[in-house]
Design an enzyme around this catalytic site. Structure first.
Site, PDB file in Angstrom:
ATOM      1  N   GLU A  76       0.799  -1.232   0.000  1.00 12.42           N
ATOM      2  CA  GLU A  76       0.000   0.000   0.000  1.00 12.42           C
ATOM      3  C   GLU A  76       0.825   1.274   0.000  1.00 12.42           C
ATOM      4  OE1 GLU A  76      -0.532  -2.395   2.467  1.00 12.42           O
ATOM      5  OE2 GLU A  76      -0.723  -1.426   4.428  1.00 12.42           O
ATOM      6  N   ASN A  77       2.133   1.141   0.262  1.00 13.33           N
ATOM      7  CA  ASN A  77       2.973   2.334   0.201  1.00 13.33           C
ATOM      8  C   ASN A  77       3.436   2.631  -1.226  1.00 13.33           C
ATOM      9  OD1 ASN A  77       4.418  -0.111   0.718  1.00 13.33           O
ATOM     10  ND2 ASN A  77       6.283   1.079   0.918  1.00 13.33           N
TER      11      ASN A  77
END
Lengths: 216, 237
Positions: free
Chosen positions: A53-54
């Site tokens: 998700e980063n």
């Protein structure tokens, strides 16, 4: 494993069970902890694209020693690599993938799971605990299939599969499948249904370690 | 002529005032603008509200800003890490406020702030304590919680390549929150590893168009949190 004898599947075998269930071509987000092991066990010939998700789609394996890049990390802030064909993006795009329903499967850890598929995995709510939620609430709200991988009971033998979660919820009615060291369990409208028992584990043994009544 | 390049990193942050809302890019140490944060520590502005995904590690970067008692409130999704000692201690003593926000909601609040959208509805955090006291509304039979956009007085971000117009590119997962933070602040201050001439960045690959950027400072050898922490460094030294 804290000096205890391993009962049922070990962490790698649990991860392997999840990996074997991933459909070819899936876009998958792996949470921190045991979920991270899933990527090591995907059967040959199956292509899975991992989302972190980063800001990376196409997360690859851990880099070789000396090849780490401080600016290439996963959600657990560990060094990773990017596969050929990967893409980078910013956080709003990353969570558009998550909340817009574009990812197929989210594999997460758990503190507690209820018989209705409620999940608690971000805070024990104890005084002095530092609450930290990260992307868990977004993942369970937006990803089509939420699979949980966890030890069946806590280190001091308390239920993790419970009638009602006592810890603060991450989401309500969102867990679809549970993979533990003792069994694979589906969350159904009727309750928790056992799909497969680990070798040497009887239904009665499993039931004694599970608060809700299981469906055989 | 447009020239957003500022020669001095000290000068680039010199107007960050007491009580300002400051967004700081980075996910863990990836993308964290360590030099700009350290200049903010030199400046000493107090009562800041910091919007950033994490609270830093060791005694450098954001953690050092917090340790220096410049931060009144943190708005973040994950205020702890393996090496975070500063924030947990102050938080347990009630000496710093925390607004805990799911990571995607944080990203969307920043994006909305930058896009002139005051509020929006999201499914994240419905039926959890993080939705307590917030407006819940049903759309097509599903519940959503209302969240507000966030705007900041300043954003501090790190990028890989910049030109004098403020066009930016980033490096790998160091991009994270920075492009949206550039859009959501009155004044966006960028530290870049490489400064190039306009046109050197292919317009097709610009990630942050220059309109979102106010100041660019070249920091060609940026420091990294993990290296500083491993060397037991503190800021101020």
């Amino acid at each position: 494993m804290n000096g205890k004898l391993q009962i049922g599947w070990n962490r790698n075998e649990m991860a392997q069970k999840v990996a074997q269930d991933l459909p070819d071509g899936s876009y998958v987000n792996l949470g921190i902890g045991i979920p991270e092991l899933v990527a090591d066990h995907v059967p040959e010939g199956i292509e899975i694209i991992y989302h972190t998700e980063n800001g990376l789609l196409g997360m690859g394996p851990v880099p070789e020693k000396g090849q780490e890049d401080i600016e290439l990390i996963n959600a657990g802030k560990k060094y990773i690599t990017a596969i050929t064909g990967a893409s980078y993006f910013h956080h709003a795009d990353s969570f558009t993938m998550i909340r817009g329903g574009h990812l197929d499967i989210s594999v997460l850890g758990a503190l507690q799971i209820s018989k209705e598929g409620n999940l608690a995995n971000w805070s024990t709510g104890k005084p002095g605990a530092i609450p930290a939620v990260g992307g868990a609430m977004d993942l369970v709200a937006g990803v089509k299939n939420v699979w949980v991988i966890t030890q069946h009971v806590t280190k001091d033998d308390h239920f993790k599969l419970v009638n009602d979660c006592t810890f603060p919820l991450t989401g309500k009615g969102i867990v679809d499948r549970i993979y533990t060291n003792l069994a694979m369990i589906n969350v159904t409208e009727k309750g928790l249904q056992v799909r497969e028992l680990a070798p040497g584990i009887s239904f009665d043994y499993l039931q004694k370690r599970t608060e809700p009544t299981l469906i055989q | 002529m447009i020239n957003k390049i500022i020669q001095s990193d000290k000068e680039s942050v010199s107007d960050i005032f007491n009580g300002a809302i400051v967004m700081i890019g980075g996910f863990g140490e990836a993308g964290s603008p360590v030099e700009l944060i350290h200049r903010l520590i030199d400046l000493g502005s107090k009562d800041l509200t910091i919007v950033s995904n994490n609270t830093g590690s060791g005694n450098v970067g954001i953690a050092a800003l917090i340790a220096n008692r410049q931060v009144k409130k943190m708005i973040c999704s994950f205020p702890r890490s393996t090496n975070s000692v500063v924030f947990p201690e102050l938080y347990r003593n009630g000496e710093i406020e925390l607004e805990l926000v799911p990571q995607g909601t944080l990203a969307e609040r920043i994006r909305a702030g930058g896009a002139g959208i005051p509020a929006f509805y999201t499914p994240s955090s419905v039926n959890t304590p993080l939705a307590d006291g917030k407006e819940i509304r049903e759309f097509d039979g599903q519940s959503y919680v209302m969240e507000y956009g966030i705007r900041a007085d300043f954003s501090l971000v790190k990028c890989h390549t910049a030109d004098r117009y403020g066009n930016l590119t980033y490096n790998k997962t160091a991009r994270n929150f920075s492009p949206i933070m550039c859009t959501a602040a009155e004044i966006t201050i960028v530290q870049t590893k490489h400064l190039v001439e306009p046109g050197d960045i292919d317009p097709e690959v610009v990630i942050t168009p220059g309109i979102f950027v106010n100041r660019v400072v070249e920091i060609s050898n940026p420091e990294y949190e993990s290296v500083l922490v491993a060397n037991n460094e503190r800021y101020p030294k």
